[in-house]
Motif scaffolding. Structure first.
Motif: not given
Ligand code: PA5
Length: 453
Positions: A268-271, A301-307
């Motif tokens: 998802s792109f929404h926390p 959960t993106n973009t958090t987890d893209l890092h």
């Protein structure tokens, strides 16, 4: 509610290179067969299809739930929801999706009984300070160890705080109509009670008082939530995957699994949808993972987890497919301001909304992961509101039923969750488990298992 709020779309262009026409046709056939099995109520687990008609049934009379919710809102600054698995995740998913993350109105909703950590429970009680408290204890069986243990402690604490009668007025129990220890205690103490229907399994119970009471107590419009689910119920009955996203999503999952894509990452792109992903993991993991089969559901959960997980998804084992979850409209968006001198180098974004930046993060991610060999589809929500979340949860429930049937499993049981319980009971010395206890202790001393020892 506007019907548009329930209109969930799927963009699946980035899966097509992985599924040829004949694989898609076979998946289509399997899913249509599964849809017929569900509609005729002749598949495995047919005793647990109560969830199918819950949205409209629940909508006919919401007054007992709304009255209890209004009472809780008047009685409490803090509502403690005690439950585990299907008896808490749905409520938490909806509340966290729809309540403003900071400074929400009405009682704070906090959770207990979803693990066995004493320090957490101690801290939870301490944090209540002088605030006024209510409890909603939820257990279908009424005997699940984690919530029962937490409730034993919380009940004593409430009685010390308020006296037995006032504690009872502040305690709401959602459980079986007749069976279980919770039902006995609730009847003895005179708690306000709500019933979980026999034909609805825990992970499908968000549209019963299990979910609806805490959701309403949090101030969320459960009428609109149900209207979204009702609209999706109508959409899910359609037989054309171009207009029925349930069929499309089920076909994609079925086809990709058969191509060796055994792990699905819901991204998802929404926390605020993070707990929706947790609820989704339970729904899909418990429904499909059996008989040596099933897609392993993972979530980010993106973009958090893209890092963090982004590295693995881009470049690790290629047994993944990805399902993005993206809301097309974002209320209360922020526009990036212009800064004189452009010292931080971000003026190229000045005038863009965060929603637009986020949409480009999604586009960039989808293309990068496709290049990395990860097929991906995007579930597009028309916005994040009570109706769209109701539609989304019903969309997932309908999909997992079809995928389970197409896989050849019973999507409505969960025999595998008993194994840890019987070992734990034996190790704790619960009466009736003596033989198993001896076996386990012998195994521990033989293998020198430090954790278990
Ligand atoms: O989906 C399920 O059946 C489980 O997650 C249960 O909901 C969970 O184990 C809690 O059970 P109970 O409501 O009986 O306490």
């Amino acid at each position: 509610m506007e019907l548009a709020d329930a209109r969930i779309r799927i963009d699946y262009a980035n899966t097509l290179g992985f599924i040829d026409t004949s694989a898609m046709e076979s998946a289509h056939q399997r899913i249509i067969n599964a849809q017929q099995l569900l509609a005729s109520r002749s598949g495995p687990g047919a005793d647990f299809l109560g969830w199918v008609d819950l949205p409209s049934q629940a909508r006919t009379d919401l007054s007992p739930i709304l009255e209890a919710a209004a009472r809780i809102r008047a009685q409490a600054d803090v509502l403690i929801v005690v439950g585990i698995g299907g008896s808490y995740l749905g409520a938490r998913a909806v509340i966290e999706a729809l309540r403003p993350p900071f400074a929400a109105e009405g009682p704070a909703v906090i959770y207990a009984g979803h693990h066995i950590d004493g320090a957490y429970l101690r801290s939870l009680m301490d944090s209540c300070g002088d605030h006024r408290v209510c409890i909603n204890v939820i257990s279908k069986s009424g005997t699940t160890t984690e919530p029962a243990l937490a409730f034993r402690v919380l009940r004593q604490w409430m009685e010390q705080r308020y006296g037995r009668e006032e504690a009872a007025r502040r305690t709401y129990a959602t459980t079986d109509a007749q069976r279980g220890a919770l039902r006995r205690v609730a009847d003895e103490e005179g708690y306000t009670t709500f019933v979980i229907p026999d034909d609805v399994g825990g992970r499908f119970s968000v549209i019963t008082p299990v979910g609806l009471l805490p959701i309403a107590a949090a101030g969320i419009d459960i009428g609109a939530f149900l209207d979204g689910a009702i609209a999706m119920r109508g959409i899910a009955a359609g037989t054309n995957p171009d207009s029925n996203p349930v069929l499309r999503y089920a076909m994609l999952r079925d086809a990709l699994y058969r191509q060796g894509k055994h792990i699905e990452v819901l991204a998802s792109f929404h926390p605020e949808l993070t707990v929706v992903s947790e609820w989704w993991k339970q729904l899909f993991g418990e429904s499909e993972g059996k008989d040596g089969k099933g897609i392993f559901p993972a979530a980010v959960t993106n973009t958090t987890d893209l890092h963090s997980m982004g590295q693995y998804i881009q470049d690790g084992e290629r047994r993944l497919f990805e399902t993005f979850l993206f809301a097309e409209r974002s209320a209360d968006d922020i526009v990036v301001p212009e800064v004189a001198g452009d010292t931080d180098g971000l003026n190229y974004l000045a005038g863009s909304g965060f929603a637009e930046v986020n949409a480009n993060a999604l586009r960039g991610t989808a293309l990068a992961h496709l290049d990395g060999g990860v097929p991906n589809a995007t579930i597009l929500l028309p916005g994040i509101n009570a109706a769209s979340i109701g539609a989304l949860l019903y969309f997932f429930e309908s999909t997992v039923a079809l995928c389970g049937y197409a896989l050849g499993v019973n999507p409505f049981d969960q025999p595998g969750v008993e194994a840890y319980k019987s070992n734990m009971f034996a190790l704790l010395g619960k009466p009736g488990n003596e033989a198993r206890r001896s076996e386990l202790l012998a195994q521990i001393s033989r293998d020198g298992n430090a954790v278990a020892g």
